[in-house]
Design a protein around this motif. Structure first.
Motif: not given
Length: 109
Positions: A36-40
């Motif tokens: 789920l990581c969106i690298s925000c």
């Protein structure tokens, strides 16, 4: 020939057909929220160790997806849990980091 002090850097291109993503796949079996990581960068912004060591959960996950070794970054994590509290996707980053450590060295933990 005149030497101006410049050199050509090694290519940063990653051949997705040849990299080994098995560690990331194993991680996702144990902790599916890793996908789920969106690298925000929220985790990196609140990390206590980041300003001093370069530790970044975002970089760890991206490097794992690219088949790279993340052990040098992992050693800097203090498992304080700040990254887990600020993650907008609700990723249990502490569990992700502990799972990665177990995958690298199962008998140590």
């Amino acid at each position: 020939m005149i030497d101006f002090g410049f050199s050509i850097n090694k290519s940063g291109t990653i051949n997705l057909d040849t990299i080994d993503c098995s560690l990331f796949d194993k991680l996702c079996e144990v902790e599916p929220t890793a996908k789920l990581c969106i690298s925000c960068g929220s985790c990196s912004a609140t990390c206590t160790a980041a300003p001093f060591t370069g530790m970044s959960v975002r970089k760890v996950l991206l490097s794992l997806q690219r088949g790279q070794d993340v052990r040098p970054m992992m050693s800097a994590c203090m498992l304080c849990g700040k990254c887990t509290m600020v993650c907008p996707r609700g990723i249990n980053t502490r569990h992700v980091l502990l799972t990665i450590a177990k995958l690298y060295n199962p008998e140590a933990l």
